[in-house]
Write an enzyme that holds these catalytic residues in place. Sequence first.
Site, PDB file in Angstrom:
ATOM      1  N   HIS A  21       0.832  -1.201   0.000  1.00  0.00           N
ATOM      2  CA  HIS A  21       0.000   0.000   0.000  1.00  0.00           C
ATOM      3  C   HIS A  21       0.867   1.251   0.000  1.00  0.00           C
ATOM      4  O   HIS A  21       1.635   1.482   0.935  1.00  0.00           O
ATOM      5  CB  HIS A  21      -0.901  -0.029   1.241  1.00  0.00           C
ATOM      6  CG  HIS A  21      -1.888   1.077   1.319  1.00  0.00           C
ATOM      7  ND1 HIS A  21      -1.965   1.950   2.385  1.00  0.00           N
ATOM      8  CD2 HIS A  21      -2.867   1.462   0.465  1.00  0.00           C
ATOM      9  CE1 HIS A  21      -2.942   2.804   2.206  1.00  0.00           C
ATOM     10  NE2 HIS A  21      -3.499   2.534   1.032  1.00  0.00           N
ATOM     11  N   GLU A  48       0.665  -0.432  -4.756  1.00  0.00           N
ATOM     12  CA  GLU A  48      -0.425   0.504  -5.064  1.00  0.00           C
ATOM     13  C   GLU A  48       0.073   1.899  -4.797  1.00  0.00           C
ATOM     14  O   GLU A  48       0.876   2.124  -3.886  1.00  0.00           O
ATOM     15  CB  GLU A  48      -1.639   0.180  -4.174  1.00  0.00           C
ATOM     16  CG  GLU A  48      -2.842   1.090  -4.348  1.00  0.00           C
ATOM     17  CD  GLU A  48      -2.820   2.294  -3.404  1.00  0.00           C
ATOM     18  OE1 GLU A  48      -3.705   3.162  -3.540  1.00  0.00           O
ATOM     19  OE2 GLU A  48      -1.920   2.359  -2.533  1.00  0.00           O
ATOM     20  N   ASP A  50      -1.016   6.470  -5.610  1.00  0.00           N
ATOM     21  CA  ASP A  50      -2.073   7.437  -5.916  1.00  0.00           C
ATOM     22  C   ASP A  50      -1.570   8.503  -6.880  1.00  0.00           C
ATOM     23  O   ASP A  50      -0.452   8.994  -6.745  1.00  0.00           O
ATOM     24  CB  ASP A  50      -2.521   8.126  -4.626  1.00  0.00           C
ATOM     25  CG  ASP A  50      -2.884   7.125  -3.538  1.00  0.00           C
ATOM     26  OD1 ASP A  50      -3.971   6.543  -3.626  1.00  0.00           O
ATOM     27  OD2 ASP A  50      -2.064   6.926  -2.617  1.00  0.00           O
ATOM     28  N   HIS A  63      -0.925  11.155  -2.218  1.00  0.00           N
ATOM     29  CA  HIS A  63      -2.264  10.723  -1.828  1.00  0.00           C
ATOM     30  C   HIS A  63      -3.221  11.880  -1.572  1.00  0.00           C
ATOM     31  O   HIS A  63      -4.347  11.894  -2.078  1.00  0.00           O
ATOM     32  CB  HIS A  63      -2.192   9.852  -0.563  1.00  0.00           C
ATOM     33  CG  HIS A  63      -3.539   9.414  -0.067  1.00  0.00           C
ATOM     34  ND1 HIS A  63      -4.280  10.153   0.833  1.00  0.00           N
ATOM     35  CD2 HIS A  63      -4.281   8.312  -0.342  1.00  0.00           C
ATOM     36  CE1 HIS A  63      -5.414   9.536   1.091  1.00  0.00           C
ATOM     37  NE2 HIS A  63      -5.442   8.406   0.383  1.00  0.00           N
ATOM     38  N   GLU A 123      -4.173   4.090  -8.319  1.00  0.00           N
ATOM     39  CA  GLU A 123      -5.408   4.753  -7.908  1.00  0.00           C
ATOM     40  C   GLU A 123      -5.434   6.182  -8.430  1.00  0.00           C
ATOM     41  O   GLU A 123      -4.544   6.974  -8.142  1.00  0.00           O
ATOM     42  CB  GLU A 123      -5.570   4.769  -6.388  1.00  0.00           C
ATOM     43  CG  GLU A 123      -6.894   5.423  -5.988  1.00  0.00           C
ATOM     44  CD  GLU A 123      -7.150   5.472  -4.498  1.00  0.00           C
ATOM     45  OE1 GLU A 123      -8.035   6.272  -4.085  1.00  0.00           O
ATOM     46  OE2 GLU A 123      -6.481   4.751  -3.748  1.00  0.00           O
TER      47      GLU A 123
END
Length: 259
Positions: A21, A48, A50, A63, A123
């Site tokens: 993450h 993952e 952002d 993020h 994301e």
Amino acid sequence: MTAAAARKPRPAPAPPRLVGHRGAAGLAPENTPAGFRKAAELGVRWVEFDVHLSADGVPVIIHDDTADRTTDGKGEVSAKTLAELRSLDAGAWFSPDFRGERIPTLEETIALLGELGLGAVVEIKPSPGAEAATAEAAMRVLTATWPDHLPAPMVSSFKREALLRAQAVAPGIARALLVGAIPPDWRSEADRLGCAAVHADHRTLDADGVAAVTRAGLPLFAYTVNEASRASELFAWGVSAVFTNRPDLLAGTALAATV
């Protein structure tokens, strides 16, 4: 990734049980090269991260809508140029050992993933009002620069407009419906947006909810899981993968779930 590959629809790629993450956010500053390198060092095979847009339209990896929490700067990410964002320290807030880490661009991050051999869930995390623009910019970079030797990426977003634009720009890149709790209309929304997976907050999941998604033939990923006992429970219910800040704590659980 070739243009033809980006246009051809495909199912969700099959990642390993653990997805780092924001890199390895419990062990290194999130969404930084150091975080991605830490994940790879721990044997993680997918991460993952952002994507936001800078004021001059460059997809960058951060993020929050503001720079306040994870850098030494202040203010909206969308109001800062790439040069201004590059001037910020994105590591010292986590530990002095990471002083000098910078906010990377999406293109730089993809190049690093190619070096490290990491797959990715990307994301789309737009600032308010920039849903379509962020998705379009991110998808164009992904289709132009994703290395052919890596597994195909997956994109996700809480923002439906972002998923729609991602579908329009690069229908061949798998999309995931990203939610907190799984909503009653999840299946119709997944169909409408052409999603090949569902990503949900593990705290909202139970065995029946997981079964409803997996019976429909879609893989379910759960975020953000940092306890081995909870990961074991989720895998037993049929969850395909978990996002974790602490891959070092879950590695044995993930291995056990594959045998």
